[in-house]
Write an enzyme that holds these catalytic residues in place. Sequence first.
Site, mmCIF file in Angstrom:
data_model
loop_
_atom_site.group_PDB
_atom_site.id
_atom_site.type_symbol
_atom_site.label_atom_id
_atom_site.label_comp_id
_atom_site.label_asym_id
_atom_site.label_seq_id
_atom_site.Cartn_x
_atom_site.Cartn_y
_atom_site.Cartn_z
ATOM 1 N N ASP A 203 -19.414 11.749 31.158
ATOM 2 C CA ASP A 203 -18.843 10.698 32.001
ATOM 3 C C ASP A 203 -19.603 9.379 31.926
ATOM 4 O OD1 ASP A 203 -17.214 12.733 32.872
ATOM 5 O OD2 ASP A 203 -17.492 12.319 34.995
ATOM 6 N N HIS B 226 -23.535 13.117 31.546
ATOM 7 C CA HIS B 226 -23.316 11.670 31.611
ATOM 8 C C HIS B 226 -23.929 10.925 30.427
ATOM 9 C CE1 HIS B 226 -22.803 13.045 35.775
ATOM 10 N NE2 HIS B 226 -22.019 11.994 35.939
#
Length: 240
Positions: free
Chosen positions: A47, A191
């Site tokens: 992400d 991430h």
Amino acid sequence: MKRRYLMVCTIALTVALASVSEKHLSDDAQTISKVPTTHKVVALTIDDGPNYKATPEILAVLREKHVRATFFVLGQNVERFPDFLAQEVADGHEIGAHTYSHLSLPKLSPQEISEEFDKAEKAILAIAPKPTLFRPPGGFYNTQVIEIARQRGYTVVLWSIDPKDWSCPPTDRVVEKVLTDIKPGSIILLHDGQYPLPTPKALGIIIDRLRERGYEFVTVSELFQYNEVRHSFSLVNGSF
């Protein structure tokens, strides 16, 4: 005493209503956080990128390990680093939408939510096809967010494992969290929106250790195909 009791009840009711109107990682029919399957398949999701340092390091690890992941990208970061999104596509990774600027969607008006989608899609479409997967920032959503996402053709994807790599814990803690919680059909949250992160180093170890346990890595869309509950329902109803 009566006034205090009424105050407590009012607070409890407010909290209850908030939990109804705004959900965080709720496991319901509106979202997907894992896939029911006995096959040892899992999906890696990344992400918040692209980022000028974290993303190329993660892509290098995935390329070395011959693993494809699903990247939920931010439109504003795609505009800043379009070449990295292009590389994700070239390497065969799946692209999902993560809004334009990572705002908490339940706090926005319908028009503002639509604008987040519009701007994110415009940035992505300059490089890649329109995504079909969407992840709300922070995992926060409400009925309004779900409805707008569905109207735009998205499946809302959350996650089942979160090692909180964005908070920069030691690499071994990220690895341990994933290895402890892993199950067939898991969706792992990682991430690449900032630097530094323990993620690139942890990612290589996670891939190796899970392969030692017999796990395979697929994209989120591929993981859907292993949904044994849906498959069983289809067979019972005479469809495939």
